[in-house]
Scaffold this motif. Structure first.
Motif, short mmCIF file in Angstrom:
data_model
loop_
_atom_site.label_atom_id
_atom_site.label_comp_id
_atom_site.label_asym_id
_atom_site.label_seq_id
_atom_site.Cartn_x
_atom_site.Cartn_y
_atom_site.Cartn_z
N MET A 1 0.81 -1.21 0.00
CA MET A 1 0.00 0.00 0.00
C MET A 1 0.85 1.27 0.00
N THR A 2 1.88 1.32 0.85
CA THR A 2 2.72 2.52 0.90
C THR A 2 3.43 2.79 -0.42
N PRO A 3 4.08 1.78 -1.06
CA PRO A 3 4.66 2.03 -2.38
C PRO A 3 3.64 2.46 -3.42
N MET A 4 2.39 1.99 -3.28
CA MET A 4 1.33 2.38 -4.21
C MET A 4 0.93 3.84 -4.00
N LEU A 5 0.88 4.27 -2.73
CA LEU A 5 0.41 5.62 -2.42
C LEU A 5 1.49 6.69 -2.62
N ASN A 6 2.76 6.31 -2.54
CA ASN A 6 3.83 7.31 -2.62
C ASN A 6 3.74 8.21 -3.84
N PRO A 7 3.64 7.67 -5.08
CA PRO A 7 3.54 8.57 -6.24
C PRO A 7 2.27 9.40 -6.24
N LEU A 8 1.17 8.85 -5.69
CA LEU A 8 -0.08 9.61 -5.62
C LEU A 8 0.07 10.79 -4.67
N ILE A 9 0.74 10.57 -3.56
CA ILE A 9 0.96 11.65 -2.59
C ILE A 9 1.79 12.76 -3.20
N TYR A 10 2.86 12.40 -3.89
CA TYR A 10 3.74 13.41 -4.49
C TYR A 10 3.08 14.12 -5.66
N SER A 11 2.21 13.43 -6.39
CA SER A 11 1.57 14.07 -7.55
C SER A 11 0.39 14.95 -7.15
N LEU A 12 -0.37 14.51 -6.15
CA LEU A 12 -1.56 15.26 -5.75
C LEU A 12 -1.21 16.50 -4.94
N ARG A 13 -0.07 16.49 -4.24
CA ARG A 13 0.26 17.59 -3.34
C ARG A 13 1.45 18.40 -3.83
N ASN A 14 1.80 18.25 -5.10
CA ASN A 14 2.98 18.92 -5.60
C ASN A 14 2.66 19.64 -6.91
N LYS A 15 2.81 20.97 -6.91
CA LYS A 15 2.48 21.76 -8.10
C LYS A 15 3.43 21.46 -9.25
N GLU A 16 4.71 21.20 -8.94
CA GLU A 16 5.67 20.94 -10.01
C GLU A 16 5.37 19.63 -10.73
N VAL A 17 4.97 18.61 -9.98
CA VAL A 17 4.61 17.33 -10.60
C VAL A 17 3.34 17.48 -11.42
N LYS A 18 2.36 18.25 -10.91
CA LYS A 18 1.14 18.52 -11.67
C LYS A 18 1.46 19.25 -12.98
N GLY A 19 2.39 20.19 -12.90
CA GLY A 19 2.80 20.91 -14.11
C GLY A 19 3.47 19.99 -15.10
N ALA A 20 4.30 19.08 -14.61
CA ALA A 20 4.96 18.12 -15.49
C ALA A 20 3.96 17.20 -16.16
N LEU A 21 2.91 16.81 -15.41
CA LEU A 21 1.85 15.97 -15.99
C LEU A 21 1.11 16.72 -17.11
N ARG A 22 0.83 18.01 -16.89
CA ARG A 22 0.16 18.80 -17.93
C ARG A 22 1.04 18.94 -19.16
N ARG A 23 2.32 19.17 -18.96
CA ARG A 23 3.24 19.30 -20.11
C ARG A 23 3.36 17.97 -20.86
N MET A 24 3.32 16.85 -20.13
CA MET A 24 3.38 15.55 -20.79
C MET A 24 2.13 15.31 -21.64
N ARG A 25 0.96 15.69 -21.11
CA ARG A 25 -0.27 15.54 -21.88
C ARG A 25 -0.26 16.44 -23.11
N THR A 26 0.29 17.66 -22.96
CA THR A 26 0.36 18.58 -24.09
C THR A 26 1.26 18.03 -25.18
N ARG A 27 2.43 17.50 -24.77
CA ARG A 27 3.35 16.92 -25.76
C ARG A 27 2.71 15.72 -26.46
N ARG A 28 1.94 14.95 -25.70
CA ARG A 28 1.30 13.77 -26.29
C ARG A 28 0.25 14.18 -27.31
N LYS A 29 -0.53 15.25 -26.99
CA LYS A 29 -1.53 15.72 -27.94
C LYS A 29 -0.89 16.26 -29.20
N CYS A 30 0.20 17.01 -29.05
CA CYS A 30 0.92 17.56 -30.21
C CYS A 30 1.46 16.45 -31.08
#
Length: 314
Positions: free
Chosen positions: A281-310
């Motif tokens: 459970m802890t290894p499963m939650l670790n990336p969720l915790i860092y992605s949900l509570r981190n603006k830089e990771v959220k920004g990286a996710l948005r940039r990845m989606r943008t690159r994928r759409k392009c």
């Protein structure tokens, strides 16, 4: 018949999580789902940090290593656990058992060291921001990570070699779902009293060492945050370490409760549930915790989606 490791036992039987056959399909589906989420979440975190130059900082370098450890840590036990849930004969060979014990212990100890290094990184960032780039240089970060992996693997190699030389004459049933040091010591025919004492002393030093490092780092961090006059400044400083603090609380909370409070309504089922919490459970939650509570990771996710759409448009 004697084997190379001087033991008459060539296989162990893992009792697993539940002896009730009607519960096993549900447990299989639940563990498989958690394992797949863990694989996808940590793989995505590694890909984000590797491909996005905005995340090429010491903190995310340590986080990428943590994701690698979480992937490996879970993969050591869960696949075999899933196979055993579908199998009538829950057998693991002696070499497989020692190998599983070695890598499970090594990845677990590596995670402890990495969490301590990440706490030190947050301490330098908050308490000495002007010297951060100098103190946490690329060379220093690489040496810290290499030390985490190297010390953990060498330490656990000694334990695996020692246990592999013990005699196992029977019984050969492990009342658990994977091979760990405690389970094998209970089954050994050798005199383990000296080793158990040495193991306790070493675990107290090496195991509690990273925890004390984390504790001291956060005491200093909290002291520095409280000296900040503006509420916005305090909130910003705390937000930089809140995700790591949450991960540390999950990881150490379950381990400390499991190993230091064994007398509180002990049962094998409770022990198994707590072990699943820090191994799956802890290894499963670790990336969720860092992605949900981190603006830089959220920004990286948005940039990845943008690159994928392009890429899809072109």
């Amino acid at each position: 018949m004697e084997t190379r490791n001087h033991t008459t036992v060539v296989n162990f039987f893992l009792l697993g999580i539940s002896s009730h056959s009607k519960d096993q399909p549900f447990i299989f589906a639940l563990l498989l789902t958690m394992y797949l989420v863990c694989l996808m979440g940590n793989s995505l975190m590694i890909a984000l940090i590797f491909t996005d130059h905005h995340l090429h900082t010491p903190m995310y370098f340590f986080l990428s290593n943590l994701s690698v450890v979480d992937l490996s840590y879970t993969s050591v036990t869960v696949p075999k656990m899933l196979i055993n849930l579908l199998s009538e004969k829950k057998i693991i060979s002696f070499p497989e058992c020692i190998t599983q014990l070695y890598f499970f212990s090594a990845f677990g100890l590596t995670e402890m060291f990495l969490l301590a290094v990440m706490a030190y990184d947050r301490y330098v960032a908050i308490c000495s921001p002007l010297h951060y780039t100098l103190v946490m240089s690329r060379r220093v970060c690489s040496c810290l990570v290499a030390g985490c992996w190297g010390i953990a693997y060498l330490n656990c190699l000694l334990h695996a070699m020692f246990i592999s030389r013990m005699s196992f004459c029977g019984p050969n049933t492990i009342h658990y779902f994977f091979c760990d040091i405690t389970s094998l010591l209970k089954l050994s025919c050798s005199d383990t009293s000296t080793y158990v004492l040495a193991l306790f002393i070493e675990a107290s030093v090496i195991g509690l060492g990273p925890f004390l490092c984390i504790l001291i780092s956060y005491i200093r961090i909290i002291g520095t945050i409280l000296k900040i006059h503006s509420a916005e400044g305090r909130h910003k400083a705390f937000s930089t370490c809140s995700s790591h603090l949450t991960v540390v609380s999950l990881f150490y909370g379950t381990i400390l409760f499991n190993y230091f409070c064994p007398s509180l309504a002990y049962s094998l089922e409770r022990d198994i549930v707590i072990t699943i919490m820090y191994t799956v459970m802890t290894p499963m939650l670790n990336p969720l915790i860092y992605s949900l509570r981190n603006k830089e990771v959220k920004g990286a996710l948005r940039r990845m989606r943008t690159r994928r759409k392009c890429f899809q448009i072109t």
